[in-house]
Each structure stands twice: as C-alpha cells, then as structure tokens.
Design a protein around this motif. Structure first.
Motif, PDB file in Angstrom:
ATOM      1  N   THR A 250       0.846  -1.193   0.000  1.00  0.00           N
ATOM      2  CA  THR A 250       0.000   0.000   0.000  1.00  0.00           C
ATOM      3  C   THR A 250       0.876   1.235   0.000  1.00  0.00           C
ATOM      4  OG1 THR A 250      -0.077   0.223   2.391  1.00  0.00           O
ATOM      5  CG2 THR A 250      -1.747  -1.177   1.371  1.00  0.00           C
ATOM      6  N   THR A 251       0.339   2.297  -0.560  1.00  0.00           N
ATOM      7  CA  THR A 251       1.047   3.582  -0.549  1.00  0.00           C
ATOM      8  C   THR A 251       0.175   4.680   0.028  1.00  0.00           C
ATOM      9  OG1 THR A 251       0.238   4.151  -2.740  1.00  0.00           O
ATOM     10  CG2 THR A 251       2.314   2.951  -2.641  1.00  0.00           C
ATOM     11  N   GLY A 252      -1.014   4.317   0.506  1.00  0.00           N
ATOM     12  CA  GLY A 252      -1.910   5.325   1.047  1.00  0.00           C
ATOM     13  C   GLY A 252      -3.334   4.831   0.998  1.00  0.00           C
ATOM     14  N   ALA A 253      -4.273   5.741   1.166  1.00  0.00           N
ATOM     15  CA  ALA A 253      -5.669   5.340   1.248  1.00  0.00           C
ATOM     16  C   ALA A 253      -6.571   6.485   0.836  1.00  0.00           C
ATOM     17  CB  ALA A 253      -6.014   4.909   2.663  1.00  0.00           C
ATOM     18  N   VAL A 254      -7.756   6.114   0.418  1.00  0.00           N
ATOM     19  CA  VAL A 254      -8.817   7.095   0.175  1.00  0.00           C
ATOM     20  C   VAL A 254      -9.871   6.912   1.256  1.00  0.00           C
ATOM     21  CG1 VAL A 254     -10.653   7.768  -1.423  1.00  0.00           C
ATOM     22  CG2 VAL A 254      -8.415   7.140  -2.309  1.00  0.00           C
ATOM     23  N   ALA A 255     -10.326   8.005   1.850  1.00  0.00           N
ATOM     24  CA  ALA A 255     -11.420   7.937   2.816  1.00  0.00           C
ATOM     25  C   ALA A 255     -12.675   8.431   2.106  1.00  0.00           C
ATOM     26  CB  ALA A 255     -11.124   8.803   4.035  1.00  0.00           C
ATOM     27  N   LEU A 256     -13.693   7.595   2.107  1.00  0.00           N
ATOM     28  CA  LEU A 256     -14.824   7.832   1.221  1.00  0.00           C
ATOM     29  C   LEU A 256     -16.012   7.023   1.705  1.00  0.00           C
ATOM     30  CD1 LEU A 256     -14.778   9.324  -1.546  1.00  0.00           C
ATOM     31  CD2 LEU A 256     -14.613   7.099  -2.614  1.00  0.00           C
ATOM     32  N   ASP A 257     -17.185   7.626   1.742  1.00  0.00           N
ATOM     33  CA  ASP A 257     -18.407   6.852   1.984  1.00  0.00           C
ATOM     34  C   ASP A 257     -18.313   5.907   3.175  1.00  0.00           C
ATOM     35  OD1 ASP A 257     -19.678   7.965  -0.158  1.00  0.00           O
ATOM     36  OD2 ASP A 257     -19.129   6.373  -1.552  1.00  0.00           O
ATOM     37  N   GLY A 258     -17.820   6.406   4.283  1.00  0.00           N
ATOM     38  CA  GLY A 258     -17.815   5.571   5.481  1.00  0.00           C
ATOM     39  C   GLY A 258     -16.700   4.578   5.574  1.00  0.00           C
ATOM     40  N   GLY A 259     -15.717   4.664   4.683  1.00  0.00           N
ATOM     41  CA  GLY A 259     -14.632   3.695   4.767  1.00  0.00           C
ATOM     42  C   GLY A 259     -13.301   4.301   4.396  1.00  0.00           C
ATOM     43  N   ARG A 260     -12.261   3.695   4.929  1.00  0.00           N
ATOM     44  CA  ARG A 260     -10.891   4.014   4.533  1.00  0.00           C
ATOM     45  C   ARG A 260     -10.475   2.889   3.611  1.00  0.00           C
ATOM     46  NH1 ARG A 260      -5.890   2.492   6.283  1.00  0.00           N
ATOM     47  NH2 ARG A 260      -4.260   4.050   6.061  1.00  0.00           N
ATOM     48  N   VAL A 261     -10.195   3.226   2.361  1.00  0.00           N
ATOM     49  CA  VAL A 261     -10.008   2.214   1.335  1.00  0.00           C
ATOM     50  C   VAL A 261      -8.568   2.190   0.842  1.00  0.00           C
ATOM     51  CG1 VAL A 261     -10.850   1.340  -0.873  1.00  0.00           C
ATOM     52  CG2 VAL A 261     -12.355   2.726   0.574  1.00  0.00           C
ATOM     53  N   GLN A 262      -7.944   1.037   0.917  1.00  0.00           N
ATOM     54  CA  GLN A 262      -6.636   0.850   0.301  1.00  0.00           C
ATOM     55  C   GLN A 262      -6.854   0.042  -0.967  1.00  0.00           C
ATOM     56  OE1 GLN A 262      -4.814  -0.907   3.867  1.00  0.00           O
ATOM     57  NE2 GLN A 262      -3.481   0.863   3.942  1.00  0.00           N
ATOM     58  N   ALA A 263      -6.410   0.605  -2.076  1.00  0.00           N
ATOM     59  CA  ALA A 263      -6.636  -0.060  -3.362  1.00  0.00           C
ATOM     60  C   ALA A 263      -5.834  -1.352  -3.441  1.00  0.00           C
ATOM     61  CB  ALA A 263      -6.215   0.871  -4.489  1.00  0.00           C
ATOM     62  N   LEU A 264      -6.423  -2.369  -4.038  1.00  0.00           N
ATOM     63  CA  LEU A 264      -5.735  -3.629  -4.287  1.00  0.00           C
ATOM     64  C   LEU A 264      -5.432  -3.733  -5.777  1.00  0.00           C
ATOM     65  CD1 LEU A 264      -7.990  -5.956  -2.145  1.00  0.00           C
ATOM     66  CD2 LEU A 264      -5.628  -5.341  -1.656  1.00  0.00           C
TER      67      LEU A 264
ATOM     68  N   THR C 243     -11.131  12.194   1.398  1.00  0.00           N
ATOM     69  CA  THR C 243      -9.721  12.563   1.419  1.00  0.00           C
ATOM     70  C   THR C 243      -8.911  11.489   0.727  1.00  0.00           C
ATOM     71  OG1 THR C 243      -8.915  11.410   3.415  1.00  0.00           O
ATOM     72  CG2 THR C 243     -10.138  13.457   3.763  1.00  0.00           C
ATOM     73  N   ALA C 245      -4.833  10.075   0.784  1.00  0.00           N
ATOM     74  CA  ALA C 245      -3.601  10.225   1.545  1.00  0.00           C
ATOM     75  C   ALA C 245      -2.482   9.389   0.966  1.00  0.00           C
ATOM     76  CB  ALA C 245      -3.835   9.817   2.991  1.00  0.00           C
TER      77      ALA C 245
ATOM     78  N   TYR D 229     -17.635  12.017   4.449  1.00  0.00           N
ATOM     79  CA  TYR D 229     -17.271  10.602   4.304  1.00  0.00           C
ATOM     80  C   TYR D 229     -17.301   9.827   5.602  1.00  0.00           C
ATOM     81  CZ  TYR D 229     -12.629  11.484   6.284  1.00  0.00           C
ATOM     82  OH  TYR D 229     -11.581  11.805   7.121  1.00  0.00           O
ATOM     83  N   ARG D 260      -9.385  -2.772   0.000  1.00  0.00           N
ATOM     84  CA  ARG D 260      -9.437  -3.261   1.377  1.00  0.00           C
ATOM     85  C   ARG D 260     -10.023  -2.110   2.187  1.00  0.00           C
ATOM     86  NH1 ARG D 260      -6.182  -2.779   5.795  1.00  0.00           N
ATOM     87  NH2 ARG D 260      -6.188  -4.565   7.217  1.00  0.00           N
ATOM     88  N   GLN D 262     -11.589  -0.400   5.577  1.00  0.00           N
ATOM     89  CA  GLN D 262     -11.801  -0.348   7.022  1.00  0.00           C
ATOM     90  C   GLN D 262     -12.930   0.626   7.277  1.00  0.00           C
ATOM     91  OE1 GLN D 262      -7.641   0.659   7.914  1.00  0.00           O
ATOM     92  NE2 GLN D 262      -7.493  -1.313   8.952  1.00  0.00           N
ATOM     93  N   MET D 266     -19.619   6.870  11.743  1.00  0.00           N
ATOM     94  CA  MET D 266     -20.304   7.953  11.043  1.00  0.00           C
ATOM     95  C   MET D 266     -20.734   9.070  12.000  1.00  0.00           C
ATOM     96  SD  MET D 266     -19.902   7.165   7.945  1.00  0.00           S
ATOM     97  CE  MET D 266     -21.012   8.138   6.878  1.00  0.00           C
TER      98      MET D 266
END
Lengths: 335, 335, 335, 335
Positions: A250-264, C243, C245, D229, D260, D262, D266
């Motif tokens: 992972t290199t980071g994450a997007v926080a969106l729609d109730g979740g912190r998402v790390q792309a796979l 966001t 990151a 979010y 992935r 998390q 809310m």
C-alpha cells in the motif's frame, strides 16, 4: 546483450517490452511465435528479426541469451536446446509440464557442468518478499514453524481448467516457501473445500493445500483463482518468537463513503510488474557477468514435482519423491 | 439482580469485579470457592456472603442467577443443579469436560422446557467479531467458502498441558465459526506441525486444525499458545465475492526507530476485557427481562464435541457425531 | 542516447549508476566533476570520458543530452548553456539558487521556443504520489480544500544549515502540491515552532509552513529534518466529499515483542529510489522521441520562488510574485 | 448513587440510558427538561421523577449528584447552583458559553474549597487517547514539538452555525491537547481556508486553527464539520525522537471490489460511545468515593477561553489571557 525471445503471447510480449524499454544492457534481436503475425508485430516493436522456427532463435549466432515464454509444454525441449547450445536461458515457469521432463533439464545442465538456466519465479525479486526473506535471515522471528499463504486472482481466462490452479498458481507458493525457508517440500495434501459457484465447473476453486518441508514445517496455502475482489497474495511465516507477513503493498488510502479504502491490484501485472523488471535486469546483469543466478532448473523441477504430488494427493498426504540433487545445485539449495 | 458466583479464581474474581463495578443492574450477593480465604476476600469486595458449599450458592433464596467460574470439571454438575433449581446460569466455557456431560445439561434444560443456561463464549460480544458477523449477514462477501483462524497466546500457565490447546483454546474458534457461519461443524482433523522448542514438551504447540461444517465450509485454525510476541486472535472469512477479516484492534501507532508500531494486547483480558463486560451486561439485561439468550447449552455441547473430535483425530479426519438437537434449540441453531 | 553528467557527488554518481545499470536506451559517455579523481572513478564505472570543464560535457558533440547534478548554485548557468546548445537537460532541483536566476532559464527556453529542460522533482514518478494524482483526477474526493504535508528526515549532513529545510526540502512539497492541485502557490507563511534540541542550532528545525494556492487552497507542511525515527513523507488532500492520503509504503509487517511493526525507510534513496529510476527512464524515453516532458523550468522557477517567499515570510504572510508565465508553459500549467 | 439529570435532549437521554443500563452503582432518580413531554418519557425509562424546574432537580434531597446536559447557555448557572448546594456535578461541555461565565464557576468552586465539578470532555476516557497519553508519559517520542489534529464530522444539524465549529467542536481538541501535553494553550490563530460548497453558508467550514502552548508547542487543528465521508478524529504528536498518533480505531477489514476497506464511524456516538460509558462510570465511582476527578472547571474555563481567542483571532494571532489559576487546581494543571 542480444536476447532472443521464444513466445510472444501476453507474457512474452510484456517481456519484450520490458527488455526493450525498462532494462539496461539488453535488446531483443530475435523472436519467434507460432502466430507469425503476432511475432512480426512484436519484432517490429523491438527492432528484432522474426524467425520461422523456435530453434532458429536459439541457433541464431547473434543471440547471446534466450527467453522462453511459449506454452508450458514446449519449455523443456527449448531449454534443453539452449543448454545444448551453451546459451543462457530464462524460462518462464513452469520449467516443464512434468517433473520427469524437468529432471531431464536438470540432468542436462548438471552434465554441462555450470548453470545456464534461470526459471521465472519473479516473486523472489519482489520488494515485499525480499523483506520477508531479510527478516527471516536476520532471525527476527526465531525459527519458522508454520506458513500461511493466500493466492487469489480476480478470475482466470477460459482455458484455465482442471488442476492448473495447482500446476500454474500454487507453484509460486511452492517456490516462494522453498526459497524463504531454504528447504525442500517433501509432501503435499489437497484438502476438500467447497467449490465457488462463480468458478467454472471444470475447475476446483478454491483449493486448500497443505505442504510439509523436509524439516517438518507446515504450509497451508489457499489458491482461489476466482476471488473476484482483487489480486491478493499474502504470506505469513510464524516463528518461535514472532511472525513476518507479506501483505498487499500500500502507498496510502482514500477515505470515502464511510470507509478508509486501500486499493488492491487487480492482476499480477499490477502486483508484480516491478518484480518482473527487476528479475529481467538481474538476469541480464548476471549473464553479462558470465554467470546465471536466481531460481535454478532444480528449483523449477522441485516446484513441478510438488505440484504433481498435490495433484495426485486428493485428500491424502502424498510424498514428493525428489531425485538426488546434482552437485551443481548443492550449496545453493533453494536459495 | 442478585448474582451468586461459584469459583473465585482469576476469572471468577474478574467477573465479580465486573458485576460489581462495571455492570448496571446486578450485584454479587453470594460467592463460593474451595479456597475459603480467597472466597472471603472476594466476598468482601462485593459485600457478598461466602458460602460453605457451591450448592449453597445455588440454593440461596436471595440468589436470582448464578455465574459458574469454578474448574471445568465441576461445571456440568453445577449447571444441572441450577437447571433443577430453575435459576438462570452463566457458565464459563467449557460447559463440561466431556461432550457426554455437556449433553446431559442439554437434555436437562430441554426437559425443563426453556433456556436457563448461557455459556461464556465472550467473543460473540466483541466489537470486532460483531463487525464480521454483520458483514456476513449483509451479504457483503457473498457466500462463505473458507475461514482462516489464528489464536495465539504469549504463553500459558504451568498447568496447561496435553490437549488443552484444543479443549480450552480452540473451542473459542469452534464457537466463533459456528456462530459466524450459522452451521454445525461436523468433522475435525489435527495436522502434524513442528513443536516449538519454547513450549513445554507435554504440550503439542502450535496446533493446526482443519474443521469442516455441515455445508462443507473448511476452517483452518492455528492455535499457538506460546507465541511469545503477543495475544493475537484473527479470523478471515473468504466468500465468493470478497473477504471479511477480524484483526488485532488498533487505535493508532507509534513511529520509532525505523518502524511504525501498533501495540498488540498481551493477554485475553486486554483483548477481550470489554467483551466480557458486554457479555455480563447482556446476560443481566436478558435475565432481568425473564429470558436467557446468548450462547446456549447446545453451543457449549457442540464446541466440546468438536474439541473432542479434534483430540481424537490425530491426523485423520474424525467426524463429530452430534446428538439430535432438542427442539428447544431449533430455530436458533448456533446463533 | 548518450548522456553527459555534470557533477558526480552522491546524487550524480547514483544517477550515473542508474543510467548505466537500470535504465533502457541510455549510456553515460561523458562526465565532469570539480573533484577530478571522483570524476575519473565514476567515468570508469560507466565507460565514459571525464572532461576537464563542465562546459566541455555540454559541448561534447557525442553528448545528446545532459544531466546536471552539480552544486545548486551552478545549475542555472549550466542549464542556460544547454539551452544555448539546443541540448535536452535534466537538472537536479533546485533549478537555480534564486528565483531570478531560475527566471532567466525560463526566459531563455521560452525564447528558444520549445522545451529542453526537465527539473528533477522525482516525486511525480513515485507510485504513491501517482495514486494520489489519479484519485484527484478521477474526482474521488470532490474538490480539494486543504492539504496536510509531512516531510521528515532522520537527520541531515553537517553542511545543511540555515534555511535549507525550506529551499532544499520544502521545495518538494511545493512542487508536489502545485502538480497535484494543478495550480500555483501564491503565498507562504512560516509559523514559529519549537526548535528540536537534537537539531543543529544554526538550523530552525522543525518548520511549519502554510502555503496558499491561487484558488485559495491551504497547505500546511511540516518539514522536520532531524526526526530521527525514519524518513517519512506524507500528504493528505482533503476534499469536499473525501480525502486521499499518501503514506509510507508498506509491503507487510513483523509481529514482535508486543507490537506489529511496519518498517519505515531511513533515507530518500530507500523511499524514492524507484521513483528516480522511473524519472530517468521517462526522461530518456521522451528525449529519444524528440520531446521534453515532466517538471518544467517553470515548475523549477515557481518552486524556488515559493521557497524564497517562505524564507522571507518569518511569521507574516508573504506573497509569491510570480512572473508572467511564457506561452511555452501555458496549457500545461504545473502538470 | 442517585443522579438527577437536567436536560433530556439527545445527549441527556443517551446519558440517562447509560446511567440506567450500562453503569454500575448509579440510578437516575430525577430529570428535568423544558420539553415536559420528553422529560416524562425519559423519566419513565429510568423510573425517575420529572421535575418542573431545573433547580428542583438540584434541590431534590434524594439527588446525590447532578448531570447537566441542557443547552450550553444554561450550564454555568446550573453548575453554580450545584456548587452552592455542595452537590457533585458532571456538566456537559462547554462549561459555560463565555469564559467570563466559566470563570465564575471556577471562582465559586475555589471558594467552596474542594472540587465538585467535572466537565464532559469524554475523549480523556477513550482507549485511543489514553494510549497516546501513556506513550507520551513513558517518554517514547522524546519531547513533544508539534501536534497535528483532525476533527471531521459527516455533517451538522441545521442549528449549527457561525463559530460553533470553534466553540463546540474545536474545544475537544483544545482540551485533548492541554491534557496530553499537560500545559496551557496561550494563543490561537484561525487561518483562512476555502469554504466547502457543501457546507451551509453561515458556517465557515472547514477551519484551520493554530494553537500555541505555554512552552511553545504548536498545534495545527483542522475542524471540518461537513466532511461527508465519516466521523474522523485524529491526532499526531511529533516529538524529538518519534511520533505517536491516534487514528480511527479498526478491528478488521472487508476486501471488496478492488479495495481493502476499514469501516469508519459515522458519528460521535459510534466513535466515542464507550468513552462516554467509561466517563460516567469513572464519575460515579469517584463521587461514591467522595471525590471529584476528571476534567475540572478550570479545564472547562481554559477550553472556552481558547475557543474565544480563536473566534476573535480572524487570521491574526490572539493571546489567550487566562485568569490566575486558583490553588484548588494547582498541581493537577490540565491533567
């Protein structure tokens, strides 16, 4: 270094592009594919000659080293021809479609007397796997006892059937574990698990396989080639005092729609693209120094032998009866 | 609600403290322990009476509900006495030391005609497990196919020997999987793995166990009670379209000396302390409403039956021969 | 493509090695360094000629493109000479030690009429930053409002003094934000913060800087060049609906001694080594196609102008008075 | 302990439920709300009496301690009445709507001579914040230099206008930083940032605020009450040798559709629900032991004074002119 590439399907073409545009010190000067139109197209990309026969690539006097990326059942013969010609060869996995055929390569190379063959287990060049290897080597987790592996693909092409998830996918786990643990795998057991209704009926998917090493370490490996959500390769080695885990980079994450998402990643090109580049660069560098390093013919043979045992096991533990290891490969064992 | 507590060892004392200081609507009015001095000390904390016999707690007319936290081999008789007395009882796991004894409790309660018994599988009250359950219930990962479980302790007390990692530790995974998947486990196999040199020789540690549910889902569970580095409980359910994983809870990290470090709990009190409070609160709330909910005697029986099958398996698949489920427990299956 | 390299200090030597051993399609044929012994050593690695004067490298008819990695105060003159000679040049940041000098390069290139200059802002080639850029471009977080940046080094060499954490370190954040947000930074303010007792007294460290873009987006950037624990670069863009990151890249973790540890890089070579390779490969590829892409002279000028404003600000907001942007750079703004 | 609750809006009702159903040793015996119907409903839940006037709750001889959860502008008078009556009181934040009114409470309590007032800064009871506090206390990161705070809400109710993101939201960061760093905040500056088009125009949102402590540590705090979010509270303390960070708590992840994920809370009930229970339990426990602990009237005063300075600052640094701290609060400073 002038490289001849045999096989310009998806993987072969990717390798040609990498050798041409991402690797220092190499150029592709000759190619062959049974699909002559495709061969011509790829030859044009690289400024190479398209040969009429695979063996013409090997015999081409301008070709200093060969990369074999044709269908798996042609590998052994082509690699044998390279050995006979005394030309270094990087062979995509599997080294052969049977362990018997792979053993012939081993024996031929042993007779030749020095290594010419590298097998395309690119995970050994992945930054994540290298980190696991380094942690083990530094003794950070004590002595390894167990390994948990996961190998998931989004899906597989139509031609992917039968036991290919063992012979084509699981072999990566087999090689990675042999290399990480620096010991042979001596037994395999396939555990019955439910079939995913989203997988083709000809394919048992997922598979759960138990492997056992010569010093008794047990590996459980899930191979699931229709996992849908992403391409996910994980490996956790459990030691006496800690564990070390390979996870999706992972290199980071997007926080969106109730979740912190790390792309796979969605496929192995995305996940292991850099490892392929580093594998090719290492191969070119070694060959230019006059040696062959990396995964050996023995490693290719052992991986195929273990996959065969897994195919044969059908729920009961099946021993892997490895041949005697030729002196050429001693000292380096699986590393 | 006046609670009588039988057994004031470490767990019993923790429960008394929680009922006294962390749970609304309950007080401990009676206790018993074979160590009368310890019983007296704990009684003083709670302002309770220390009885001379365990059964005196059950018979105490002021006691409205009983919590059993004595040694495991005393559980079944005490719970039977509670059922005979018509008093709600929360029994620490295991419900009994044999599935036969557990079945007697099931039968007695079924004869009684309504639930009085809750078994102390506290993980069902853990926020993390509840999240996994919710994700499964919402169909987020499709249909479950496989489950990977890890259960690691830093170490175990001197008396922890033989097959206790199956009968005392693995039962938590058994119950959690039955509950998460809402189906019975019908077979168990213990896989031979290396013994950690840091574990006591009387103890096989770690253990790798394969469980199979009635609908064919396979669970692989590592139990490692001398893992040293931390108390680590994980669970990943693999479904047809995704996975859901329980991991060590985190609230942040320290960056220090070349690493980003997330602290791990070192024991089950740290990891599941809040789950215990929530379990007790839910039990008290239900009993005050006149019902008993949560893990049932049947769940306790099934968990012990599976652990017994695992103990018996020794490398070969062993079926779990569950009794016929009494109507009292139907409809709620394992949930 | 034959490359001449001016400056064979640490960074220059790394670049020579990369061009020689990691990048396809280029070789280093000429080098210069004021330290002639060092130049000779590096020339030997690459099989290049060591020239007596920096300008000899530029004038060398065999040299098709120049890489400038000499001390920052020599950059502008050398780049101007490259432009005068019509040779593509990759100049390590900063483009010049003053914005005035950088502007001269901009003007010379604008007069020349097409781009020849790329500035070495390698972060634009980092997989993590590219992921942030892609998420922004896809509108995943709505419209950007704020950016939080962190730039931490383990330590700095003895010569690192005064305002270098603004002119040498912060410039990376300046360029990254201009590129990510695709707009100019128009004001800078340095906020007084405590001085780390572990940092050299001549250095104000850490620094906290507020930047403001032309459309009002505010960036807060912490630069801390004696952070000790690791090399840590982070960036979070806060948008109207989410966001995105950038965090330290991870490939797994070790569980050990009560913690789950993700290793951090200890220097920029470890963190951005692959980005440098990809930067060089992209530069070589573009130049061989007859164009120059990537961070432009204008980007180098703007970054230096913002760093200058930050140095001047001393707690009060200071405007960045950018020159009129020549038409050569319009349309590509900061991207 | 018999508790009287003044104010049975959303927060007050939540507190009544917690005191009734989640906290040991307390019951709600009296309530008041200006909405008499709502008061009656809540009284019925708890088995309490609904009084006609707020002061009747305080004067009720059966009421041993008071919880104030009415609108903020009524807090100070009610708390003063509690102090006058010598009754322990837990007052929701803010302690008062102006620092002047808060100071009157401080002075009254100081005159009374011992603490009766606790202010509802529940974050001090959150497991994550306690972990940060412990890491700082153990010296794990050396000496703190900077703090980065983020406070994001999904959205706010219609009545949330003007400077409430400073007076109602930022105060949590103010108190958390005072407590974590164990020092006063002496200056505040609001930095101009873009307004989110998704936020109500009467509200400046997001806000970026710089705080400065008495020993010069700088806090940058983003408050964004329409972040959409998720509810996201973070805090990273940067020290001379490391950092410690509070992040969104996680217990696992779902892998789905290429990511992935998390889950994020809310709202603050989801994020800090357990902290509220622990706050109330700690308050009840302390009062039953005859003392008042936790955030003091001084802490409430200081937080409001800092928020006032922030409101007044409008881009220019504004000092917080704290009153002399009465001896009653010395020694405990902000902890």
């Amino acid at each position: 270094m002038n490289v001849g590439v045999i096989g310009t399907g998806a993987i072969g073409t990717d390798h040609v592009r990498r050798l041409t545009a991402r690797v220092a010190g190499a150029r592709v000067t000759a190619v062959f594919d049974v699909d002559t139109a495709r061969a011509a197209t790829v030859a044009a990309i690289a400024g190479a000659t398209a040969h009429r026969e695979a063996h013409d690539v090997i015999d081409d006097p301008a070709v200093e080293a060969v990369l074999v990326a044709s269908p798996g059942d042609t590998h052994a013969d082509l690699v044998l021809a390279c050995v006979a010609a005394g030309k270094p060869v990087l062979c995509e996995k599997p080294l052969a479609s049977t362990s018997g055929a792979a053993l012939k390569v081993v024996e031929a190379e042993a007779t030749y007397g020095r290594r010419l063959v590298q097998v395309g287990f690119m995970r050994r060049y992945d930054v994540g796997y290298l980190g696991v290897k380094a942690a083990l080597g530094a003794g950070r987790i004590g002595d390894p006892l167990l390994v948990h592996c996961v190998h998931r693909n989004v899906g597989v092409p139509a031609g992917f059937t039968g036991d290919m998830s063992l012979t084509d996918s699981l072999v990566h786990e087999v090689d990675a574990c042999r290399w990480l643990l620096d010991q042979e795998i001596v037994a395999a057991t396939v555990v019955e698990v439910p079939h995913s209704p989203l997988a083709s009926p000809e394919l048992r998917d997922p598979r759960l396989v138990l492997l056992e090493t010569e010093r008794g370490i047990v590996v459980d490996a899930e191979v699931f080639v229709n996992a849908r959500y992403g391409y996910d390769v994980r490996c956790e080695v459990v030691g006496t005092t800690g564990t070390v885990a390979l996870e999706a980079p992972t290199t980071g994450a997007v926080a969106l729609d109730g979740g912190r998402v790390q792309a796979l990643p969605m496929d192995w090109q995305a996940r292991f693209g850099q490892a392929y580049v580093d594998e090719l660069q290492a191969w070119v560098d070694a060959v230019r120094r006059g040696v062959t390093e990396g995964p050996s013919a023995w490693d290719g043979y052992a991986a195929t032998a273990v996959a065969e045992a897994a195919v044969a096991s059908r729920g009961a533990r099946t021993s892997v009866d490895l041949a005697e290891r030729p002196a050429l490969y001693s000292g380096e064992s699986s590393s």
